[in-house]
Enzyme design. Structure first.
Site, PDB file in Angstrom:
ATOM      1  N   GLY A 109     -11.220   1.459   5.393  1.00 18.50           N
ATOM      2  CA  GLY A 109     -11.033   0.281   6.240  1.00 18.50           C
ATOM      3  C   GLY A 109     -11.071   0.579   7.725  1.00 18.50           C
ATOM      4  O   GLY A 109     -11.337  -0.309   8.534  1.00 18.50           O
TER       5      GLY A 109
ATOM      6  N   HIS B 108      -3.024  11.946  -0.174  1.00 16.85           N
ATOM      7  CA  HIS B 108      -4.300  11.212  -0.165  1.00 16.85           C
ATOM      8  C   HIS B 108      -4.198  10.133  -1.242  1.00 16.85           C
ATOM      9  O   HIS B 108      -3.896  10.460  -2.395  1.00 16.85           O
ATOM     10  CB  HIS B 108      -5.477  12.107  -0.569  1.00 16.85           C
ATOM     11  CG  HIS B 108      -5.682  13.311   0.299  1.00 16.85           C
ATOM     12  ND1 HIS B 108      -6.707  13.403   1.212  1.00 16.85           N
ATOM     13  CD2 HIS B 108      -5.016  14.483   0.375  1.00 16.85           C
ATOM     14  CE1 HIS B 108      -6.666  14.576   1.810  1.00 16.85           C
ATOM     15  NE2 HIS B 108      -5.645  15.261   1.323  1.00 16.85           N
TER      16      HIS B 108
ATOM     17  N   TYR C 262     -12.166  15.734   6.977  1.00 19.98           N
ATOM     18  CA  TYR C 262     -12.231  15.792   5.515  1.00 19.98           C
ATOM     19  C   TYR C 262     -13.581  15.301   4.978  1.00 19.98           C
ATOM     20  O   TYR C 262     -14.244  14.482   5.610  1.00 19.98           O
ATOM     21  CB  TYR C 262     -11.134  14.922   4.887  1.00 19.98           C
ATOM     22  CG  TYR C 262      -9.898  15.686   4.492  1.00 19.98           C
ATOM     23  CD1 TYR C 262      -9.939  16.646   3.493  1.00 19.98           C
ATOM     24  CD2 TYR C 262      -8.683  15.443   5.108  1.00 19.98           C
ATOM     25  CE1 TYR C 262      -8.804  17.347   3.120  1.00 19.98           C
ATOM     26  CE2 TYR C 262      -7.534  16.147   4.738  1.00 19.98           C
ATOM     27  CZ  TYR C 262      -7.603  17.099   3.747  1.00 19.98           C
ATOM     28  OH  TYR C 262      -6.487  17.782   3.376  1.00 19.98           O
TER      29      TYR C 262
ATOM     30  N   ASP D 230      -9.483   5.678   5.496  1.00 16.85           N
ATOM     31  CA  ASP D 230     -10.858   6.135   5.702  1.00 16.85           C
ATOM     32  C   ASP D 230     -11.916   5.095   5.356  1.00 16.85           C
ATOM     33  O   ASP D 230     -13.024   5.142   5.884  1.00 16.85           O
ATOM     34  CB  ASP D 230     -11.112   7.422   4.913  1.00 16.85           C
ATOM     35  CG  ASP D 230     -10.396   8.611   5.550  1.00 16.85           C
ATOM     36  OD1 ASP D 230     -10.042   8.520   6.740  1.00 16.85           O
ATOM     37  OD2 ASP D 230     -10.190   9.625   4.872  1.00 16.85           O
TER      38      ASP D 230
ATOM     39  N   TYR E  10     -15.197  13.718   1.332  1.00 17.16           N
ATOM     40  CA  TYR E  10     -14.822  13.147   0.033  1.00 17.16           C
ATOM     41  C   TYR E  10     -16.061  12.828  -0.796  1.00 17.16           C
ATOM     42  O   TYR E  10     -16.967  12.136  -0.314  1.00 17.16           O
ATOM     43  CB  TYR E  10     -14.041  11.847   0.226  1.00 17.16           C
ATOM     44  CG  TYR E  10     -12.722  12.036   0.922  1.00 17.16           C
ATOM     45  CD1 TYR E  10     -11.617  12.527   0.230  1.00 17.16           C
ATOM     46  CD2 TYR E  10     -12.567  11.727   2.266  1.00 17.16           C
ATOM     47  CE1 TYR E  10     -10.401  12.705   0.861  1.00 17.16           C
ATOM     48  CE2 TYR E  10     -11.346  11.905   2.906  1.00 17.16           C
ATOM     49  CZ  TYR E  10     -10.275  12.395   2.202  1.00 17.16           C
ATOM     50  OH  TYR E  10      -9.073  12.568   2.816  1.00 17.16           O
TER      51      TYR E  10
HETATM   52 NI    NI Z   1      -5.386  17.157   1.887  1.00 15.34          NI
END
Ligand code: NI
Length: 662
Positions: free
Chosen positions: A307, A441, A389, A305, A391
């Site tokens: 690079g 992850h 997702y 996520d 983060y």
């Molecule tokens: Ni997950």
């Protein structure tokens, strides 16, 4: 802060004007065609040595790093623009040769992929086999996913993504509830063509049950929550000057890059009036999410996520009172879009103070001394949304000298369609006909250490029982076993909760109050490592996640745990490659890298939006100070606190209540 604030320090991110100038100079000097795009524009930061010279009066040049790609042919160049001298260095990257690699995927490419896929007759035929009609197609969601690398001809040196599709009833419908299984379009982003179309033999109908999360889906929110306000009537305890922050003896500079997002520079703490450096630069340089399903839609999924997309480029604009509570200081970040045009990422970084329970406390019943102090922490954070997702990255500074990083994982899981009557074999069922593939992850934090300034040494320690003997007659003794990491290949290591294995970064050139080297200890949380086979392509590309700890000798070129260009990269770059040089790291300028993460076996509670999961680590002073530095915290109690039985404030409202028994 004011986004157009003048640059006052060599570590300040590029300003809007500097971004505009740098791109203009590069375009002019290299006579770039209109087909050039700029996936990365950032400050090329001065090194520790440069800054030492700066403090002695040297003027440092302002350098801009610009990654430039010609989208007519895929040719990619790294440019460094010296804004002070007006000069350019410019090199072509050999991305057409092993081990390949590509610049991150740009937002403008997301938009073109959808059109390319939807106009491909093979894709149309494949989705129609799964019950999709012509009327459905305009609403189909196309996710251009970073492709991974498997040595196929159409991958070698090519700028490709693998696109997966989701049915939606309308634009607000959650497509992840309706995956179109067994159809993957490989799209070449340079030719804008589908170069491979996977149409799996097994036809699984598209799950149609709606699983939405917009507020209209829950028109009657729970009624029994009373307001909760965090109030600082006299303002916060921190001061901000441009990108520089001071708080409770801490001092640091805020930075931000397109790949990493938030960066902390020159983090140090004042001790008896003297500013003592701890970390020169701290950031998360990579995160990867490998999936553990071998079927057509999933085996290749391993988004890097940072690079492959850029955590900083995908940072959210944070909302007051929602993302962050209380007295908030936002940093707006100057950035460049894919065309190299400057713009402001509004409210990209949030900073505020939080109460964190008890810092220290003791009640001495013999003499009645009762002392308690509350802990307050400074929170510096940002959130990035990478496809499905979301983060959060939260740095915490504490009043006792502790530093913490917490990653928050939320958003929507990847999903798989499951035929009625079958159970999903590669993860967990989350709803009727809907599975969630098992995945991991992994984050990697890069900590360019600077404990007390100058060179540092990293040591590994663990607790081991001492054998019975004359020196252990009752069997209760155990020892701390230590080793010095002398060279890079000594360093890749796994954490071990059983022996409490930990690592300490010390400055061997200085003595602390008890005659030892002052240090900081990295406290790791229980964390998995990558479980993919070592010779799998994802493990080759994300080898940093095979170990928890790595230490390298500082090299300004070694910025990222996965190497410079992990996108469609054949593997071997990044930390496993860096440490092969086996440079000396004892009493040296060292970078400590920590991989940590989370293994995610999906469950119904993860859907439609997954509650936050946490991963992270802590740096704690270990022989750095001569005592608990938080003894001098004021004993005032919180005057706004209320005894619920009385429903009255506990003291006057001047904030001068006392903690606690006086
Ligand atoms: Ni997950």
């Amino acid at each position: 802060m004011d986004a157009v604030v003048a640059v006052t320090h060599p570590l300040d991110p590029l300003s809007l004007d500097e971004i505009a100038s740098a791109v203009a100079i590069l375009k002019d000097r290299q006579t770039l065609a209109a087909t050039f795009r700029f996936p990365i524009t950032r400050l090329e930061e001065p090194t520790k040595a440069d800054l030492a010279a700066y403090r002695l009066g040297d003027r440092l040049p302002r350098l801009a790093f610009i990654l430039a790609i010609d989208i007519s042919n895929g040719e990619t160049f790294e440019g460094i623009v010296d804004l002070t001298a007006g000069t350019v260095s410019y090199i072509r990257l050999p991305l057409d040769e092993l081990p390949y690699g590509q610049p991150p995927i740009m937002l403008c490419e997301f938009e073109t992929v959808e059109g390319t896929v939807k106009s491909d007759p093979r894709w149309i035929a494949a989705v129609k086999k799964r019950g999709i009609t012509d009327e459905d197609i305009p609403l189909i969601q196309i996710d251009p996913f970073s492709s991974g690398y498997f040595g196929r001809e159409f991958e070698k040196g090519k700028r490709i993504v693998r696109a997966v599709s989701y049915w939606r009833e309308d634009v607000r419908d959650n497509g992840y509830a309706h995956p179109i299984e067994g159809v993957v379009a490989v799209v070449d982003l340079i030719t804008n063509r589908v170069v491979d179309l996977v149409d799996d033999e097994k036809i699984i109908p598209v799950p149609r049950k709606k699983r939405n999360y917009g507020r209209e889906t829950f028109p009657e929110p729970r009624p029994d929550l009373t307001p909760l306000h965090i109030v600082q009537p006299q303002g916060p305890s921190f001061t901000v000057d441009g990108w520089k922050v001071e708080w409770q003896n801490w001092s640091f500079r805020v930075g931000f890059t397109p790949r990493e997002g938030l960066v902390l520079h020159e983090l140090g703490i004042k001790d008896e009036g003297r500013l003592r450096p701890v970390v020169f630069r701290a950031s998360v340089t990579e995160m990867v999410v490998p999936y553990a399903d071998p079927t057509a839609n999933h085996y290749w999924k391993s988004a890097f996520d940072a690079g492959e997309y850029g955590l900083g480029r995908l940072a959210n604009c944070l909302e007051l009172g929602c993302d962050c509570l209380g007295h908030i200081h936002y940093f707006d970040v100057p950035a460049a879009d894919d065309l190299g045009q400057p713009f402001i990422m509004k409210n990209a970084i949030c900073m505020h103070e939080e109460d964190y329970g008890i810092l220290w406390k003791h009640y001495e019943f013999r003499n009645g001394i009762f002392e308690v102090r509350r802990s307050r922490r400074l929170v510096i954070s940002f959130f990035a949304t990478v496809g499905n997702y979301d983060y959060g990255f939260y740095w915490y500074l504490y009043q006792d000298g502790t530093i913490q990083l917490e990653a928050k994982l939320t958003g929507i899981i990847q999903t798989a369609a499951v035929a009625t009557g079958e159970t999903y074999p590669w993860g967990g069922m989350v709803d009727d006909n809907l599975g969630g593939p098992t995945h991991q992850h992994f984050f990697n934090a890069r900590l360019h250490m600077d404990v007390d300034g100058g060179d540092n040494t990293v040591t590994e320690h663990e607790f081991v029982p001492r054998p019975w003997g004359e020196d252990n007659p009752y069997g209760n003794v155990f020892d701390t076993r230590s080793r010095v990491l002398k060279r890079e290949l000594d360093s890749p290591a796994l954490a071990n909760g059983e022996t409490g294995r930990y690592w300490k970064v010390s400055n061997p050139n200085i003595k602390n109050s008890i005659g030892n080297a002052p240090g900081y200890k990295i406290v790791v949380m229980p964390s998995p490592v990558m479980l993919a086979q070592p010779d799998s392509t994802v493990a080759q590309r994300g080898g940093f996640a095979k170990k928890h700890i790595w230490v390298t000798a500082f090299d300004a070129r070694e910025k990222y745990a996965s190497g410079d260009y992990p996108n469609v990269h054949a593997g071997g770059d990044g930390l496993p490659g860096y440490v092969k040089q086996n440079r000396e790291i004892e009493n040296a300028d060292v970078v400590l890298w920590h991989s940590f993460g989370h293994t995610h076996v999906c469950k119904p509670e993860d859907f439609p939006i997954m509650p936050v999961e946490y991963a992270g680590f802590t740096l704690k002073p270990n022989g750095f100070f001569a005592s608990n530095i938080a003894m001098d915290l004021p004993p005032e109690g919180n005057s706004q606190s209320v005894d619920n039985r009385l429903l009255q404030p506990s003291a006057d409202d001047t904030g001068n209540g006392s903690c606690c028994h006086t």
